[in-house]
Motif scaffolding. Structure first.
Motif, PDB file in Angstrom:
ATOM      1  N   ASN A 187       0.799  -1.233   0.000  1.00 43.98           N
ATOM      2  CA  ASN A 187       0.000   0.000   0.000  1.00 43.98           C
ATOM      3  C   ASN A 187       0.832   1.284   0.000  1.00 43.98           C
ATOM      4  OD1 ASN A 187      -3.025  -0.694   0.264  1.00 43.98           O
ATOM      5  ND2 ASN A 187      -2.028  -2.108   1.696  1.00 43.98           N
ATOM      6  N   THR A 188       2.145   1.143  -0.025  1.00 45.66           N
ATOM      7  CA  THR A 188       3.003   2.319  -0.084  1.00 45.66           C
ATOM      8  C   THR A 188       2.923   2.964  -1.469  1.00 45.66           C
ATOM      9  OG1 THR A 188       4.525   1.410   1.551  1.00 45.66           O
ATOM     10  CG2 THR A 188       5.358   3.173   0.142  1.00 45.66           C
ATOM     11  N   GLY A 189       2.682   4.268  -1.476  1.00 47.90           N
ATOM     12  CA  GLY A 189       2.501   4.995  -2.729  1.00 47.90           C
ATOM     13  C   GLY A 189       1.042   5.072  -3.146  1.00 47.90           C
ATOM     14  N   ILE A 190       0.223   4.187  -2.608  1.00 46.52           N
ATOM     15  CA  ILE A 190      -1.213   4.175  -2.920  1.00 46.52           C
ATOM     16  C   ILE A 190      -2.012   4.779  -1.768  1.00 46.52           C
ATOM     17  CG2 ILE A 190      -3.197   2.714  -3.504  1.00 46.52           C
ATOM     18  CD1 ILE A 190      -1.157   0.650  -4.570  1.00 46.52           C
ATOM     19  N   VAL A 191      -1.750   4.273  -0.570  1.00 48.03           N
ATOM     20  CA  VAL A 191      -2.431   4.762   0.632  1.00 48.03           C
ATOM     21  C   VAL A 191      -1.478   5.570   1.505  1.00 48.03           C
ATOM     22  CG1 VAL A 191      -3.647   4.062   2.733  1.00 48.03           C
ATOM     23  CG2 VAL A 191      -4.058   2.831   0.602  1.00 48.03           C
ATOM     24  N   PHE A 192      -0.221   5.119   1.572  1.00 51.29           N
ATOM     25  CA  PHE A 192       0.803   5.799   2.371  1.00 51.29           C
ATOM     26  C   PHE A 192       1.796   6.482   1.444  1.00 51.29           C
ATOM     27  CE2 PHE A 192      -0.333   1.796   4.630  1.00 51.29           C
ATOM     28  CZ  PHE A 192      -1.054   2.358   5.671  1.00 51.29           C
ATOM     29  N   SER A 193       2.284   7.640   1.852  1.00 50.30           N
ATOM     30  CA  SER A 193       3.263   8.353   1.027  1.00 50.30           C
ATOM     31  C   SER A 193       4.614   7.650   1.036  1.00 50.30           C
ATOM     32  CB  SER A 193       3.433   9.792   1.528  1.00 50.30           C
ATOM     33  OG  SER A 193       3.945   9.811   2.849  1.00 50.30           O
ATOM     34  N   GLY A 194       4.899   6.949   2.085  1.00 44.31           N
ATOM     35  CA  GLY A 194       6.150   6.214   2.221  1.00 44.31           C
ATOM     36  C   GLY A 194       6.065   5.343   3.451  1.00 44.31           C
ATOM     37  N   ALA A 195       7.002   4.419   3.593  1.00 45.50           N
ATOM     38  CA  ALA A 195       6.947   3.502   4.728  1.00 45.50           C
ATOM     39  C   ALA A 195       8.346   3.177   5.235  1.00 45.50           C
ATOM     40  CB  ALA A 195       6.225   2.221   4.332  1.00 45.50           C
ATOM     41  N   VAL A 196       8.444   3.058   6.546  1.00 48.37           N
ATOM     42  CA  VAL A 196       9.667   2.611   7.204  1.00 48.37           C
ATOM     43  C   VAL A 196       9.291   1.413   8.064  1.00 48.37           C
ATOM     44  CG1 VAL A 196      11.609   3.217   8.679  1.00 48.37           C
ATOM     45  CG2 VAL A 196      10.489   4.994   7.315  1.00 48.37           C
ATOM     46  N   ILE A 197       9.950   0.295   7.849  1.00 50.22           N
ATOM     47  CA  ILE A 197       9.713  -0.906   8.642  1.00 50.22           C
ATOM     48  C   ILE A 197      10.892  -1.085   9.581  1.00 50.22           C
ATOM     49  CG2 ILE A 197       9.504  -3.424   8.578  1.00 50.22           C
ATOM     50  CD1 ILE A 197       8.044  -3.088   5.874  1.00 50.22           C
ATOM     51  N   VAL A 220      22.767   0.111  13.554  1.00 51.82           N
ATOM     52  CA  VAL A 220      21.689   0.237  12.573  1.00 51.82           C
ATOM     53  C   VAL A 220      22.091  -0.436  11.272  1.00 51.82           C
ATOM     54  CG1 VAL A 220      20.184   1.848  11.332  1.00 51.82           C
ATOM     55  CG2 VAL A 220      21.067   2.454  13.613  1.00 51.82           C
ATOM     56  N   GLY A 221      21.188  -1.237  10.721  1.00 56.09           N
ATOM     57  CA  GLY A 221      21.454  -1.890   9.445  1.00 56.09           C
ATOM     58  C   GLY A 221      20.235  -1.846   8.547  1.00 56.09           C
ATOM     59  N   ARG A 222      20.400  -2.342   7.340  1.00 56.02           N
ATOM     60  CA  ARG A 222      19.289  -2.486   6.388  1.00 56.02           C
ATOM     61  C   ARG A 222      19.133  -3.974   6.097  1.00 56.02           C
ATOM     62  NH1 ARG A 222      18.477   3.091   4.113  1.00 56.02           N
ATOM     63  NH2 ARG A 222      19.809   4.311   5.486  1.00 56.02           N
ATOM     64  N   GLY A 251      10.780  13.831   7.465  1.00 52.77           N
ATOM     65  CA  GLY A 251       9.758  12.905   7.923  1.00 52.77           C
ATOM     66  C   GLY A 251      10.172  11.453   7.790  1.00 52.77           C
ATOM     67  N   GLY A 252      11.469  11.206   7.822  1.00 49.19           N
ATOM     68  CA  GLY A 252      11.957   9.842   7.690  1.00 49.19           C
ATOM     69  C   GLY A 252      12.115   9.379   6.262  1.00 49.19           C
ATOM     70  N   GLU A 253      12.003  10.316   5.306  1.00 51.46           N
ATOM     71  CA  GLU A 253      12.018   9.947   3.893  1.00 51.46           C
ATOM     72  C   GLU A 253      13.303   9.227   3.488  1.00 51.46           C
ATOM     73  OE1 GLU A 253      11.333  12.057  -0.486  1.00 51.46           O
ATOM     74  OE2 GLU A 253      10.939  13.170   1.366  1.00 51.46           O
ATOM     75  N   SER A 254      14.395   9.538   4.149  1.00 52.65           N
ATOM     76  CA  SER A 254      15.653   8.876   3.802  1.00 52.65           C
ATOM     77  C   SER A 254      15.621   7.382   4.111  1.00 52.65           C
ATOM     78  CB  SER A 254      16.820   9.533   4.560  1.00 52.65           C
ATOM     79  OG  SER A 254      16.614   9.461   5.957  1.00 52.65           O
ATOM     80  N   PHE A 255      14.629   6.954   4.918  1.00 52.82           N
ATOM     81  CA  PHE A 255      14.490   5.535   5.239  1.00 52.82           C
ATOM     82  C   PHE A 255      13.290   4.895   4.552  1.00 52.82           C
ATOM     83  CE2 PHE A 255      17.021   7.169   8.746  1.00 52.82           C
ATOM     84  CZ  PHE A 255      17.992   6.193   8.877  1.00 52.82           C
ATOM     85  N   PHE A 256      12.568   5.653   3.714  1.00 51.28           N
ATOM     86  CA  PHE A 256      11.409   5.087   3.030  1.00 51.28           C
ATOM     87  C   PHE A 256      11.824   3.869   2.213  1.00 51.28           C
ATOM     88  CE2 PHE A 256       8.451   9.090   2.714  1.00 51.28           C
ATOM     89  CZ  PHE A 256       8.313   9.048   4.070  1.00 51.28           C
ATOM     90  N   GLY A 257      10.988   2.846   2.320  1.00 46.88           N
ATOM     91  CA  GLY A 257      11.252   1.626   1.570  1.00 46.88           C
ATOM     92  C   GLY A 257      12.273   0.719   2.214  1.00 46.88           C
ATOM     93  N   GLN A 258      12.771   1.109   3.399  1.00 46.13           N
ATOM     94  CA  GLN A 258      13.810   0.333   4.055  1.00 46.13           C
ATOM     95  C   GLN A 258      13.237  -0.528   5.178  1.00 46.13           C
ATOM     96  OE1 GLN A 258      17.031   0.263   3.112  1.00 46.13           O
ATOM     97  NE2 GLN A 258      16.611   1.723   1.466  1.00 46.13           N
ATOM     98  N   LYS A 259      13.877  -1.654   5.404  1.00 47.05           N
ATOM     99  CA  LYS A 259      13.615  -2.491   6.562  1.00 47.05           C
ATOM    100  C   LYS A 259      14.854  -2.334   7.445  1.00 47.05           C
ATOM    101  CE  LYS A 259      10.684  -5.672   3.959  1.00 47.05           C
ATOM    102  NZ  LYS A 259      10.745  -4.955   2.662  1.00 47.05           N
ATOM    103  N   VAL A 260      14.686  -1.535   8.495  1.00 46.83           N
ATOM    104  CA  VAL A 260      15.810  -1.079   9.309  1.00 46.83           C
ATOM    105  C   VAL A 260      15.985  -1.981  10.525  1.00 46.83           C
ATOM    106  CG1 VAL A 260      16.774   0.864  10.594  1.00 46.83           C
ATOM    107  CG2 VAL A 260      15.347   1.293   8.580  1.00 46.83           C
ATOM    108  N   THR A 261      17.151  -2.619  10.660  1.00 44.13           N
ATOM    109  CA  THR A 261      17.424  -3.435  11.827  1.00 44.13           C
ATOM    110  C   THR A 261      18.089  -2.578  12.896  1.00 44.13           C
ATOM    111  OG1 THR A 261      19.506  -4.158  10.815  1.00 44.13           O
ATOM    112  CG2 THR A 261      17.614  -5.614  10.593  1.00 44.13           C
ATOM    113  N   LEU A 262      17.641  -2.743  14.153  1.00 52.01           N
ATOM    114  CA  LEU A 262      18.187  -2.007  15.285  1.00 52.01           C
ATOM    115  C   LEU A 262      18.588  -2.996  16.373  1.00 52.01           C
ATOM    116  CD1 LEU A 262      15.537   0.878  15.651  1.00 52.01           C
ATOM    117  CD2 LEU A 262      17.742   0.977  14.472  1.00 52.01           C
ATOM    118  N   THR A 263      19.798  -2.844  16.891  1.00 51.07           N
ATOM    119  CA  THR A 263      20.261  -3.726  17.958  1.00 51.07           C
ATOM    120  C   THR A 263      21.341  -3.039  18.761  1.00 51.07           C
ATOM    121  OG1 THR A 263      20.955  -6.004  18.416  1.00 51.07           O
ATOM    122  CG2 THR A 263      22.105  -4.860  16.629  1.00 51.07           C
ATOM    123  N   ASN A 264      21.619  -3.579  19.946  1.00 54.03           N
ATOM    124  CA  ASN A 264      22.712  -3.065  20.769  1.00 54.03           C
ATOM    125  C   ASN A 264      24.036  -3.676  20.346  1.00 54.03           C
ATOM    126  OD1 ASN A 264      20.399  -3.035  23.398  1.00 54.03           O
ATOM    127  ND2 ASN A 264      21.419  -1.185  22.654  1.00 54.03           N
TER     128      ASN A 264
END
Length: 264
Positions: A187-197, A220-222, A251-264
């Protein structure tokens, strides 16, 4: 409800650890927000316990009573004065883990499709808003959702010592996360302007913004090059989302379309 034209952020799952921490930082920074809550007083009490004062809550936050199955309530969170949409949507909806008598699937959640259902209903609510007032379709909000590591089909992002836990024990909850991710992408681009997972490692700690180690210390990784680790604090994940998505000028646009991994 305020009648200000100031942009605001819509929160779903705001009584959850990561999302609650993100909301605290959002309000402390002077942003306006709306949030869905089954029990508004519970959310208010959590925010007060985090050090926010009642005046800030009253002037910057609108809490809508309802749950993620309540489409009219979701629409009230997403839109203001029938014409202004939230600029961003943050969703940390999740279920409560439960044990079951199964060797293959020992862990399930109280609502095994809650993440997918939340995404479907947020999508449906936005579609109804666009249909009722076509000009709002020009203001499509972005969406940020909290998923998990261990669901990638591209590269392993779970350390060897946790792979049985993630790929066997937690298979049922992760099936829901995968479906949520699919719906967001579709639904990204149709309902949402962009998405960050956001795909955090195993979440530890609670929502207390004073309990984490700080978002700057996160690795932080992709999806293609994930940051692999064992655990991460909920408060740090929430703060990272605030700093890199909510607070960011794009608004987080630099991460749009990304699946961002976060860990210590």
């Amino acid at each position: 409800m305020t009648t200000s034209t100031t942009n605001y952020i819509a929160f779903f799952g705001a009584t959850g650890g990561c999302t609650n921490a993100c909301l605290v930082h959002t309000l402390n920074a002077g942003f306006h927000a709306t949030a869905l809550a089954r029990t508004p007083s519970k959310l208010t009490d959590m925010l007060l316990a985090q050090g926010l004062d009642q005046s800030t809550i009253d002037t910057q936050l609108t809490i809508v009573k309802g749950d993620i199955s309540d489409i009219p309530a979701i629409k009230s969170v997403l839109t203001r004065n029938t014409a202004q949409l939230a600029s961003q949507t943050i969703s940390g909806i999740g279920g409560t883990p439960q044990m079951q008598m199964s060797l293959r699937r020992p862990v399930t959640i109280d609502n095994p499709e809650i993440c997918a259902t939340a995404t479907k209903n947020i999508t449906l609510a936005l579609q109804e808003i666009y249909k009722a007032n076509p000009t709002t379709a020009q203001q499509k909000p972005s969406i940020t959702v909290i998923s998990t590591t261990g669901v990638s089909n591209i590269k392993e992002d779970v350390p060897f010592g946790f792979q049985t836990l993630y790929h066997v024990v937690l298979a049922d909850p992760h099936k829901d996360k995968k479906e949520m991710e699919r719906l967001v992408t579709e639904n990204t681009g149709i309902v949402f302007s962009g998405a960050v997972i956001i795909r955090p490692s195993l979440l530890m700690g609670d929502q207390s913004v004073k309990g984490g180690q700080g978002w700057e210390k996160l690795r932080v990784g992709r999806e293609e090059e994930p940051a692999v680790g064992y655990t991460v604090h909920r408060a740090d994940v929430g703060e990272w989302i605030f700093e890199k998505v909510v607070k960011a000028g794009d608004g987080g646009e630099s991460f749009f379309g990304q699946k961002v991994t976060l860990t210590n």
